[in-house]
Enzyme design. Structure first.
Site, PDB file in Angstrom:
ATOM      1  N   ARG A  91       1.314  -1.573   0.747  1.00  0.00           N
ATOM      2  CA  ARG A  91       0.192   0.538   0.052  1.00  0.00           C
ATOM      3  C   ARG A  91       1.274   1.078   0.002  1.00  0.00           C
ATOM      4  NH1 ARG A  91       0.253   3.884   3.499  1.00  0.00           N
ATOM      5  NH2 ARG A  91       0.509   2.199   4.402  1.00  0.00           N
ATOM      6  N   PHE A 130       9.460  10.462  -2.414  1.00  0.00           N
ATOM      7  CA  PHE A 130       9.352  11.417  -1.913  1.00  0.00           C
ATOM      8  C   PHE A 130      10.437  12.149  -0.581  1.00  0.00           C
ATOM      9  CE2 PHE A 130       6.779  14.376   1.395  1.00  0.00           C
ATOM     10  CZ  PHE A 130       6.057  14.924  -0.051  1.00  0.00           C
ATOM     11  N   GLY A 138      12.941  15.479  11.464  1.00  0.00           N
ATOM     12  CA  GLY A 138      11.485  14.286  11.040  1.00  0.00           C
ATOM     13  C   GLY A 138      10.135  14.888  11.131  1.00  0.00           C
ATOM     14  N   ARG A 269      -9.596 -23.441  16.711  1.00  0.00           N
ATOM     15  CA  ARG A 269      -9.021 -24.271  17.873  1.00  0.00           C
ATOM     16  C   ARG A 269      -9.802 -24.759  19.089  1.00  0.00           C
ATOM     17  NH1 ARG A 269      -3.508 -26.078  20.178  1.00  0.00           N
ATOM     18  NH2 ARG A 269      -2.914 -24.568  21.538  1.00  0.00           N
ATOM     19  N   GLU A 365       4.415  10.024   7.658  1.00  0.00           N
ATOM     20  CA  GLU A 365       3.532  10.791   7.422  1.00  0.00           C
ATOM     21  C   GLU A 365       2.932  11.171   7.956  1.00  0.00           C
ATOM     22  OE1 GLU A 365       3.912  10.441   3.951  1.00  0.00           O
ATOM     23  OE2 GLU A 365       3.917   8.805   3.488  1.00  0.00           O
TER      24      GLU A 365
HETATM   25  P1  TGC Z   1       3.502  25.717   9.798  1.00  0.00           P
HETATM   26  O1  TGC Z   1       3.572  27.195  10.072  1.00  0.00           O
HETATM   27  O2  TGC Z   1       1.879  24.902  10.681  1.00  0.00           O
HETATM   28  O3  TGC Z   1       2.559  25.460   8.087  1.00  0.00           O
HETATM   29  C1  TGC Z   1       3.556  25.582   6.929  1.00  0.00           C
HETATM   30  C2  TGC Z   1       2.808  25.125   5.999  1.00  0.00           C
HETATM   31  O4  TGC Z   1       2.145  24.854   5.954  1.00  0.00           O
HETATM   32  C3  TGC Z   1       0.912  24.914   5.755  1.00  0.00           C
HETATM   33  N1  TGC Z   1       0.380  23.271   6.049  1.00  0.00           N
HETATM   34  C4  TGC Z   1      -0.476  22.266   5.044  1.00  0.00           C
HETATM   35  N2  TGC Z   1      -1.520  22.287   4.163  1.00  0.00           N
HETATM   36  C5  TGC Z   1      -1.848  21.596   3.181  1.00  0.00           C
HETATM   37  N3  TGC Z   1      -1.842  20.440   4.685  1.00  0.00           N
HETATM   38  C6  TGC Z   1      -1.801  20.461   5.568  1.00  0.00           C
HETATM   39  N4  TGC Z   1      -1.723  19.411   6.509  1.00  0.00           N
HETATM   40  C7  TGC Z   1      -0.592  21.456   5.603  1.00  0.00           C
HETATM   41  N5  TGC Z   1       0.140  22.152   7.078  1.00  0.00           N
HETATM   42  C8  TGC Z   1       0.043  22.436   7.216  1.00  0.00           C
HETATM   43  C9  TGC Z   1       0.321  25.564   5.533  1.00  0.00           C
HETATM   44  O5  TGC Z   1      -0.950  26.576   5.645  1.00  0.00           O
HETATM   45  C10 TGC Z   1       1.723  26.545   6.102  1.00  0.00           C
HETATM   46  O6  TGC Z   1       1.329  27.369   4.466  1.00  0.00           O
HETATM   47  P2  TGC Z   1       1.744  28.412   4.027  1.00  0.00           P
HETATM   48  O7  TGC Z   1       1.716  28.360   1.902  1.00  0.00           O
HETATM   49  O8  TGC Z   1       0.973  29.683   4.782  1.00  0.00           O
HETATM   50  O9  TGC Z   1       3.293  28.666   4.678  1.00  0.00           O
HETATM   51  O10 TGC Z   1       3.919  24.545  10.101  1.00  0.00           O
HETATM   52  P3  TGC Z   1       4.872  24.179  11.334  1.00  0.00           P
HETATM   53  O11 TGC Z   1       6.598  24.099  10.458  1.00  0.00           O
HETATM   54  O12 TGC Z   1       4.704  25.026  12.469  1.00  0.00           O
HETATM   55  O13 TGC Z   1       4.637  22.509  11.005  1.00  0.00           O
HETATM   56  C11 TGC Z   1       3.392  21.687  11.154  1.00  0.00           C
HETATM   57  C12 TGC Z   1       3.906  20.751  11.314  1.00  0.00           C
HETATM   58  C13 TGC Z   1       4.380  20.062  12.331  1.00  0.00           C
HETATM   59  C14 TGC Z   1       1.314  20.129  11.599  1.00  0.00           C
HETATM   60  C15 TGC Z   1       3.995  19.693  10.344  1.00  0.00           C
HETATM   61  O14 TGC Z   1       5.138  20.330  10.340  1.00  0.00           O
HETATM   62  C16 TGC Z   1       3.598  18.205  10.397  1.00  0.00           C
HETATM   63  O15 TGC Z   1       2.862  17.917  10.111  1.00  0.00           O
HETATM   64  N6  TGC Z   1       5.068  17.605  10.318  1.00  0.00           N
HETATM   65  C17 TGC Z   1       5.182  16.140  10.545  1.00  0.00           C
HETATM   66  C18 TGC Z   1       5.809  16.026   8.833  1.00  0.00           C
HETATM   67  C19 TGC Z   1       5.393  15.099   8.645  1.00  0.00           C
HETATM   68  O16 TGC Z   1       4.608  14.480   8.616  1.00  0.00           O
HETATM   69  N7  TGC Z   1       6.817  14.255   8.156  1.00  0.00           N
HETATM   70  C20 TGC Z   1       6.511  12.822   7.355  1.00  0.00           C
HETATM   71  C21 TGC Z   1       6.958  12.695   6.057  1.00  0.00           C
HETATM   72  S1  TGC Z   1       6.958  10.971   5.850  1.00  0.00           S
HETATM   73  C22 TGC Z   1       8.654  10.856   4.957  1.00  0.00           C
HETATM   74  O17 TGC Z   1       8.909  11.927   4.642  1.00  0.00           O
HETATM   75  C23 TGC Z   1       8.996  10.284   4.226  1.00  0.00           C
HETATM   76  S2  TGC Z   1       8.323   9.833   2.354  1.00  0.00           S
HETATM   77  C24 TGC Z   1       7.336   8.778   2.802  1.00  0.00           C
HETATM   78  C25 TGC Z   1       8.112   7.872   2.388  1.00  0.00           C
HETATM   79  O18 TGC Z   1       8.070   7.668   1.814  1.00  0.00           O
HETATM   80  O19 TGC Z   1       6.998   6.597   2.901  1.00  0.00           O
END
Ligand code: TGC
Length: 386
Positions: A91, A130, A138, A269, A365
């Site tokens: 998936r 990605f 992270g 079982r 994610e």
């Molecule tokens: P923040 O200031 O809240 O937002 C920054 C900009 O991002 C926008 N935004 C979103 N837009 C759409 N959908 C969302 N869910 C959004 N969340 C935030 C926001 O509007 C803003 O946009 P702009 O245009 O005004 O600049 O951001 P923050 O730095 O305070 O952090 C928010 C936080 C902690 C929720 C966010 O960083 C987060 O979700 N962190 C988790 C990151 C994550 O999920 N990382 C895992 C990635 S997976 C990976 O890298 C491996 S790839 C997958 C794989 O290969 O298996």
């Protein structure tokens, strides 16, 4: 006399699906039963990727759904559910390829990038990864250290990315880097000089997945590598919403499979007065709560799918479903493992493999902590993570 309900569809949600939604679920289910489940445990044991499944997966025609003018996100979710009945790693191939990269190119790419990549990615003729997460960043990708600089002919990138699914098989990587302090996406062929894709080995979870780290050392890119439509972290985040949506559906498949397999075992079982384990009260109590959790998972995913089809889903709603469904799936897998007794620790019985794979799904994610904070911020209007 009431009809017998299916143990993993107590609210008969499948009956509310359209013909075409049922058809894709059946198609993917048949592939998983025929091609995936017979071999996946052995690949898991050997920590090897079942690449031979890719042509068959491509023929299921799952990713083209995302390129439709009005995608049927419920059909797509059902496909994710059925794939994860086989393996969370399969998936994930689709979540990354489709939700993360295909979506990014479709939404933020130039016409030239769309023409070059959408078709081969949708048919799995090319694989993509990605690259957002870094060794030191992270949950907080806005702190990323990977940097792009402008050159006469385009851009030069230096940095280090980690945990990229599909990484070692990918022909193209979508790398997020800061250009003048703005987070931008770059499409980079993985055979470019300076790109080093290294497998991450020694995993207890996701052993059948091509997880990689990427070292980018003075990678020179043409102007055309930049995704023109993504000029802040919001671009990467919008891709994560798509992948998180597919996880909300996929985890249902993992939980359903665990419960189905466990109920079958418990009926066969016999223990204590030669009665099936399934007849004991303590066991039925656990089964009933697992069915309740599973039903909640299904209802959340279906409603989220309806909102998504209407273009109305909000990031906090996606986070709620990702957080809830991952937690409930892993709890169901752990309880099923316990009910299977010693049999539950064998890879041939699948449940513990699903359980350890769900540890990754719970984390990537967006960890559960991050999603609770996103939901908490929606509830209170106060960001606890800034
Ligand atoms: P923040 O200031 O809240 O937002 C920054 C900009 O991002 C926008 N935004 C979103 N837009 C759409 N959908 C969302 N869910 C959004 N969340 C935030 C926001 O509007 C803003 O946009 P702009 O245009 O005004 O600049 O951001 P923050 O730095 O305070 O952090 C928010 C936080 C902690 C929720 C966010 O960083 C987060 O979700 N962190 C988790 C990151 C994550 O999920 N990382 C895992 C990635 S997976 C990976 O890298 C491996 S790839 C997958 C794989 O290969 O298996």
């Amino acid at each position: 006399m009431s009809e017998t309900l299916h143990p993993t569809d107590l609210y008969q949600l499948d009956a509310s699906l359209t013909e075409s939604q049922r058809a894709i679920a059946a198609r993917v289910r048949a592939f998983v039963d025929g091609e995936v489940l017979p071999c996946i445990a052995e690949y898991h044991d050997r920590e090897e990727v079942p690449r031979h499944l890719l042509p068959g997966l491509a023929r299921l025609n799952i990713l083209p759904i995302l390129l439709d003018e009005k995608p049927d996100y419920i059909a797509y979710g059902l496909a994710m559910r059925e794939l994860e009945r086989g393996s969370s790693t399969l998936r994930s191939v689709f979540s990354v390829q489709g939700g993360l990269v295909l979506h990014a190119i479709n939404k933020f790419g130039s016409n030239e990038q769309r023409a070059r990549w959408l078709q081969p990615l949708a048919t799995l003729d090319s694989l993509a990864c990605f690259a957002l997460t870094e060794p030191h960043f992270g949950s907080n990708p806005s702190g990323m250290e990977t940097r792009a600089e402008k050159t006469a002919g385009g851009y030069r990138i230096n940095g280090h990315k980690r945990w990229a699914t599909n990484g070692t098989a990918a022909e193209v990587a979508l790398v997020w880097a800061k250009l003048d302090e703005r987070v931008c996406g770059f499409l980079i062929e993985t055979n470019r000089p300076g790109m080093d894709m290294r497998p991450i080995k020694g995993k207890i979870s996701f052993r059948t997945s091509e997880t990689a780290e990427l070292i980018l050392n003075n990678v020179e890119l043409p102007e055309t590598a930049l995704l023109p439509g993504a000029r802040s972290l919001g671009g990467a985040m919008s891709c994560l919403n798509q992948a998180r949506y597919s996880i909300a559906w996929g985890t249902i498949g993992a939980a359903q499979a665990c419960l189905d397999e466990t109920i079958s075992y418990l009926k066969e079982r016999f223990q204590f007065d030669n009665k099936p384990l399934a007849s004991h009260q303590l066991i039925q109590h656990k089964l009933a709560w697992m069915a309740a959790d599973l039903t909640t998972m299904q209802l959340m995913a279906l409603r989220l799918g309806e909102l998504k089809c209407a273009g109305q889903e909000q990031p906090a709603q996606v986070s709620l479903a990702k957080m809830h469904n991952c937690r409930k799936a892993i709890e169901i897998a752990r309880t099923c493992r316990e009910l299977l007794g010693a049999h539950g620790i064998l890879t041939a019985n699948h449940v513990m493999r699903r359980m350890v794979d769900l540890e990754t799904v719970l984390t990537y994610e967006g960890t559960e902590h991050i999603h609770t904070l996103i939901v908490g911020s929606e509830l209170t209007g106060i960001k606890a993570f800034s």
